[in-house]
Design a protein around this motif. Structure first.
Motif, short mmCIF file in Angstrom:
data_model
loop_
_atom_site.label_atom_id
_atom_site.label_comp_id
_atom_site.label_asym_id
_atom_site.label_seq_id
_atom_site.Cartn_x
_atom_site.Cartn_y
_atom_site.Cartn_z
N UNK A 1 0.84 -1.19 0.00
CA UNK A 1 0.00 0.00 0.00
C UNK A 1 0.87 1.24 0.00
N UNK A 2 0.29 2.34 -0.45
CA UNK A 2 0.98 3.62 -0.42
C UNK A 2 1.23 4.06 1.03
N UNK B 1 -17.09 1.86 -7.43
CA UNK B 1 -15.91 2.57 -7.89
C UNK B 1 -14.69 1.67 -7.69
N UNK B 2 -14.00 1.38 -8.78
CA UNK B 2 -12.93 0.38 -8.80
C UNK B 2 -11.57 1.05 -8.92
N UNK B 3 -10.61 0.60 -8.10
CA UNK B 3 -9.22 1.05 -8.24
C UNK B 3 -8.30 0.07 -7.54
N UNK B 4 -7.00 0.31 -7.64
CA UNK B 4 -6.02 -0.53 -6.96
C UNK B 4 -5.90 -0.12 -5.50
N UNK B 5 -5.77 -1.11 -4.63
CA UNK B 5 -5.69 -0.86 -3.19
C UNK B 5 -4.32 -0.36 -2.77
N UNK B 6 -3.30 -0.53 -3.62
CA UNK B 6 -1.93 -0.18 -3.22
C UNK B 6 -1.53 1.24 -3.63
N UNK B 7 -2.49 2.06 -4.07
CA UNK B 7 -2.14 3.38 -4.56
C UNK B 7 -2.57 4.54 -3.69
N UNK B 8 -3.12 4.30 -2.52
CA UNK B 8 -3.53 5.38 -1.63
C UNK B 8 -4.80 6.09 -2.06
N UNK B 9 -5.73 5.37 -2.70
CA UNK B 9 -6.93 5.99 -3.24
C UNK B 9 -8.20 5.74 -2.41
N UNK C 1 -6.40 -5.64 -5.30
CA UNK C 1 -5.19 -5.56 -4.46
C UNK C 1 -4.05 -4.72 -5.01
N UNK C 2 -3.64 -4.94 -6.26
CA UNK C 2 -2.46 -4.24 -6.76
C UNK C 2 -2.76 -3.52 -8.07
N UNK C 3 -1.86 -2.58 -8.39
CA UNK C 3 -2.00 -1.85 -9.65
C UNK C 3 -1.87 -2.79 -10.84
N UNK C 4 -0.90 -3.71 -10.78
CA UNK C 4 -0.71 -4.65 -11.89
C UNK C 4 -1.96 -5.49 -12.12
N UNK C 5 -2.58 -5.98 -11.04
CA UNK C 5 -3.80 -6.77 -11.17
C UNK C 5 -4.94 -5.92 -11.73
N UNK C 6 -5.00 -4.67 -11.29
CA UNK C 6 -6.05 -3.77 -11.78
C UNK C 6 -5.90 -3.56 -13.28
N UNK C 7 -4.66 -3.34 -13.74
CA UNK C 7 -4.44 -3.17 -15.17
C UNK C 7 -4.80 -4.43 -15.95
N UNK C 8 -4.56 -5.58 -15.38
CA UNK C 8 -4.91 -6.83 -16.05
C UNK C 8 -6.42 -6.94 -16.24
N UNK C 9 -7.17 -6.54 -15.21
CA UNK C 9 -8.63 -6.58 -15.31
C UNK C 9 -9.12 -5.57 -16.35
N UNK C 10 -8.52 -4.38 -16.34
CA UNK C 10 -8.92 -3.34 -17.30
C UNK C 10 -8.59 -3.78 -18.73
N UNK C 11 -7.39 -4.32 -18.94
CA UNK C 11 -6.99 -4.76 -20.27
C UNK C 11 -7.84 -5.91 -20.78
N UNK C 12 -8.31 -6.76 -19.87
CA UNK C 12 -9.16 -7.89 -20.24
C UNK C 12 -10.61 -7.48 -20.44
N UNK C 13 -10.89 -6.18 -20.25
CA UNK C 13 -12.26 -5.65 -20.40
C UNK C 13 -13.23 -6.38 -19.47
N UNK C 14 -12.81 -6.51 -18.21
CA UNK C 14 -13.61 -7.22 -17.21
C UNK C 14 -13.92 -6.37 -15.99
#
Length: 549
Positions: free
Chosen positions: A265-266, A394-402, A427-440
């Motif tokens: 986390x941040x 509202x969806x975001x990564x948990x490790x970014x201080x949001x 949980x993580x930014x990388x996982x969040x990007x994977x979900x976004x890229x997979x259009x899920x």
């Protein structure tokens, strides 16, 4: 969120900059009188887990970009203070018509494996990045190059996730030509005056011959031509680098070892920099900002600067719920931006009035109008017209201080229009990007942007044009596409900017993304560092920082 980042030096007034983001408890810009420091010392800096292996053409997010820019140097770079583009590996970039560019590189540069950097290393890298079968995220940055459509076919990715792109008809773009070892020529399909501003961005970096011989081996141990060379990396662990002593650039580092540290986390990273276990943190979390807490916790070792970035909320248009423009407008007008900025960010953000940061050349005032103004009554009208009764998340990564501001945004929406809203972290930014890229993505998601280069074009083409590289929500508007195409081929930057501004007004009609606020960065460092400052890319300036022990 991608990427690259800018200080608001050229457009934001000094008065605004000082009011919004006055310096913290330390000396201005982190300067001190520590001298040259320990040239054999090492430091650690915060990052997030990179989304992909560390290959420049496929690295367009902030965590990976920090590592990439430490390892690579492009034709140009961006001034650490002003953000101005200046020659780095390029000796000369010449054009008479903004369509054909002759580029000469400086001789004598080598990659970290000792092989020379030649013109072909740029051309080969650009062709590989643009080729759609490689699936690189930076491909679309070459779309103006003649022959791009022959190497890059339409990406079939959609709600079902990533799919294999159709085979292109060519392996190389016709607009790239190697003249000799230090010269190459770029021909665009039409004049594009903004094009040279891109040359300092990741996808335009060169790649050594070894990459093309064995890409997987390169991913395991990347080889660059920049100030630091790669040592080691493990998944969800630190990225270790060391100074490349044969580096030919003007921005040689004044210390030896560099470790990029990844935290869950941040907030954990913040605790580490306060205790001295981390040497540099580029993003103070809201918990440290409220009441100016970070200025006390990091007295004499903190700073605050504006930069060319914004925070937004984006809609997944592949989800039928969010295809309703009235719902999107209702949510925007239900967000009390000023209250969130004041309470969560202690006034260190600027409520947005459009989709382009005010420090970016080409910015126009109040493009969003009333749709970015808190108005519960009007928001309820739009919600009623939409016919939607909820809920949303509202969806975001948990490790970014949001967490704090996302929760406050949910509460604002709920209180203003009665729409149930929940904070939904991944949980993580990388996982969040994977979900976004997979259009899920199942909800409205955080989609902030930091400029890759100083132009409104970067905020428009890469985010909102149909099938653009960072158009993750799959928004599409033929009207906007037509305006952007006209802007791209305009003979001057000034004429192009007017058309990009007209295109931004189309966003006000559709609200594909909700502008929230324009960014400033609060950062801190350990007492081991001297001359610690945030660069125009919103990262630790590796060329000035020193290690005291």
């Amino acid at each position: 969120m991608r990427r690259p980042r800018w200080i608001a030096a050229s457009t934001m007034s000094l008065a605004v900059a000082l009011t919004i983001a006055g310096c913290g408890g330390g000396a201005e810009d982190g300067a001190d009188d520590s001298g040259a420091g320990n040239a054999d010392g090492g430091l650690s800096a915060f990052t997030t887990e990179p989304e992909n292996p560390l290959v420049p053409g496929n690295t367009t997010e902030s965590g990976g970009s920090k590592a990439i820019r430490a390892m690579f140097t492009g034709l140009t770079s961006y001034d650490p203070v002003t953000g101005e583009s200046k020659n780095a590996m390029a000796e000369d970039i010449a054009t008479t018509d903004s369509k054909v560019f002759t580029i000469k590189i400086k001789p004598g540069w080598t990659f970290h494996d000792g092989t020379p950097v030649k013109a072909k290393n740029f051309v080969d890298a650009w062709n590989y990045t643009a080729h759609s079968t490689n699936g690189f995220q930076g491909a679309s940055f070459f779309e103006q190059v003649a022959g791009y459509s022959d190497v890059h076919t339409n990406d079939p990715d959609g709600a079902a996730g990533p799919q294999q792109a159709p085979e292109p008809t060519a392996k190389e773009m016709s607009g790239l030509k190697v003249v000799d070892d230090t010269t190459f020529e770029v021909t665009l399909s039409a004049p594009f005056s903004v094009f040279p501003l891109k040359f300092g961005y990741n996808p335009f970096y060169p790649l050594p011959d070894s990459f093309f011989a064995d890409p997987k081996a390169f991913e395991a141990k990347p080889i660059g031509n920049g100030p630091f060379r790669f040592v080691s990396r493990q998944a969800n662990a630190n990225i270790v680098m060391t100074r490349f002593d044969d580096y030919k650039g003007d921005d040689k580092p004044k210390f030896k070892d560099l470790t990029w540290k990844i935290y869950e986390t941040n907030e954990a990273a913040y605790a580490a920099v306060v205790s001295g276990d981390l040497d540099f943190l580029d993003t103070i979390p809201p918990t440290g900002i409220v009441g100016g807490k970070y200025k006390q916790d990091l007295e004499g070792r903190n700073g605050s600067v504006p930069y060319m970035g914004n925070q937004t909320l984006a809609f997944p248009f592949y989800d039928p719920i969010y295809q309703n423009a009235d719902l999107r407008k209702a949510i925007s007008m239900a967000i009390d931006r000023k209250e969130i900025v004041d309470k969560i960010f202690d006034g260190t953000r600027i409520p947005a009035d459009g989709w382009v940061n005010p420090a970016v050349p080409g910015y126009a005032e109040n493009q969003c109008g009333e749709l970015c103004t808190f108005n519960p009554d009007k928001a309820k009208e739009y919600l009623a017209k939409s016919g939607y009764t909820g809920p949303i998340s509202l969806v975001t990564n948990a490790d970014g201080g949001h967490k704090d501001w996302m929760t406050a945004t949910c509460n604002s929406i709920k209180n203003a229009i009665g729409l149930e809203c929940a904070y939904a972290p991944i949980p993580t930014f990388a996982e969040t990007r994977q979900v976004i890229n997979a259009r899920q993505v199942k909800g409205v998601y955080r989609a902030g942007w930091i400029a890759d280069y100083p132009s409104i074009e970067n905020f428009m083409n890469q985010l909102y044009r149909t099938d653009a590289s960072s158009n993750d929500g799959e928004y599409s508007s033929p009207k906007l596409d037509e305006l952007l195409a006209k802007a791209d081929s305009a003979p001057t930057v000034e004429e192009a900017n007017k058309l990009y501004q007209e295109g931004e007004r189309v966003l006000a009609e559709d609200m594909p993304v909700i502008p929230l606020w324009n960014q400033t960065a609060q950062y801190g460092w350990s007492d081991r560092l001297g001359n610690a400052r945030l660069s125009s890319l919103r990262e630790l300036d590796l060329s000035t920082v020193t290690v005291k022990n």
